[in-house]
Design an enzyme around this catalytic site. Structure first.
Site, PDB file in Angstrom:
ATOM      1  CG  ASP A   6      63.587 -19.005  96.169  1.00  0.00           C
ATOM      2  OD1 ASP A   6      64.212 -18.363  97.045  1.00  0.00           O
ATOM      3  OD2 ASP A   6      63.822 -20.195  95.885  1.00  0.00           O
ATOM      4  CE1 TYR A  39      66.321 -18.832 112.590  1.00  0.00           C
ATOM      5  CE2 TYR A  39      66.749 -19.252 114.912  1.00  0.00           C
ATOM      6  CZ  TYR A  39      65.999 -18.650 113.933  1.00  0.00           C
ATOM      7  OH  TYR A  39      64.932 -17.875 114.272  1.00  0.00           O
TER       8      TYR A  39
END
Length: 274
Positions: A49, A143
């Site tokens: 991650d 985004y």
């Protein structure tokens, strides 16, 4: 700059990452693959991650450069974008700085400038009508906002630490275009690999921002900064134009989703499913 031998490819399980892990080795690279999810058929890929800074230090150690594709690639609640795209990109840059990595290629997006009105006029456009790379950023989503942040982060790490980045405002990289809008922003996978190769090997890039697409007849933006890196696109979306326009109709300036560079991200952005 000599071609890096070993390149870390983040987001290697994603759509673009899958294309690049097949194409980049032909340009002379050994890829170290990273993703949050396991990669089928790649037993040596690293699962980690971007929030795990200790793991990132280990992942980047010993590579010559990084292509950073990881993160959320559609719209999502700000909290998810913050963790994956903003904090995750910062964590990667910090790990790269601590390990002495000097070159990163950052997957920015046309959605960092998505509220820019698309050019109007004949096809192909006159060169003066193409959207320049230094146009004011106008993100169309959280985004897109995260990609604006990534470009600023890259600039900061160049100014403060001397780490070089090429930020690529990618259009749409698929085996073939699937919409009329995509005829203008499509980047063939082969041209994507050519552009990433140029971004990895060009000399003295500092922080350079480029648009990422093929040499499309219906191109909307200026590819001169990409060409200055040594990028020579070979493909054009025009062979797909007749079929797509017959199926979908031409772009309508009265349709808000057709009026801006970001397309339907402006009106009804696709939502990240995870």
């Amino acid at each position: 700059m000599p071609a890096p031998r070993t390149v870390l490819l983040t987001g290697a399980a994603g759509g673009l990452g899958t294309l690049m892990r097949d194409l980049l080795p032909a340009h002379g690279y050994t890829l170290r693959l990273l993703d949050l999810r396991p990669i089928e058929g790649a037993p040596d890929a690293i699962t980690a991650d971007l929030a795990d800074r200790t793991a990132l230090r280990e992942v980047v150690r010993g590579v010559d450069a990084i292509i950073h594709l990881a993160g959320i690639s559609l719209e999502a609640p700000f909290e998810k974008i913050l963790k994956a795209n903003i904090e995750g990109t910062y964590n990667l840059y910090e790990a790269a700085r601590e390990e002495g990595i000097r070159r990163i290629v950052f997957a920015s997006s046309n959605h960092a400038v998505g509220y820019t009105p698309r050019p109007q006029g004949d096809t192909p456009l006159d060169e003066s009508a193409l959207i320049p790379i230094d146009i004011r950023r106008r993100p169309d989503t959280f985004y897109g906002l995260s990609k604006s942040f990534g470009e600023d982060l890259a600039q900061f790490y160049w100014d403060k630490y001397g780490m070089e980045t090429v930020s690529v405002r990618i259009g749409s990289c698929f085996p073939e275009p699937t919409s009329v809008r995509m005829l203008s922003v499509w980047m063939s996978p082969a041209d994507g690999a050519r552009l990433f190769h140029a971004a990895l090997t060009a000399e003295n890039v500092g922080h350079t921002v480029v648009y990422g697409s093929s040499a499309n007849t219906r191109l909307w933006w200026d590819l001169s900064t990409a060409r200055a890196l040594g990028y020579e696109p070979q493909d054009d979306s025009e062979p797909y134009a007749e079929k797509l326009i017959a199926e979908q109709g031409d772009l309508d300036p009265a349709n808000e989703a057709h009026a801006y560079l970001g397309g339907h991200f402006v009106t009804a952005p696709p939502i990240w499913p995870y």
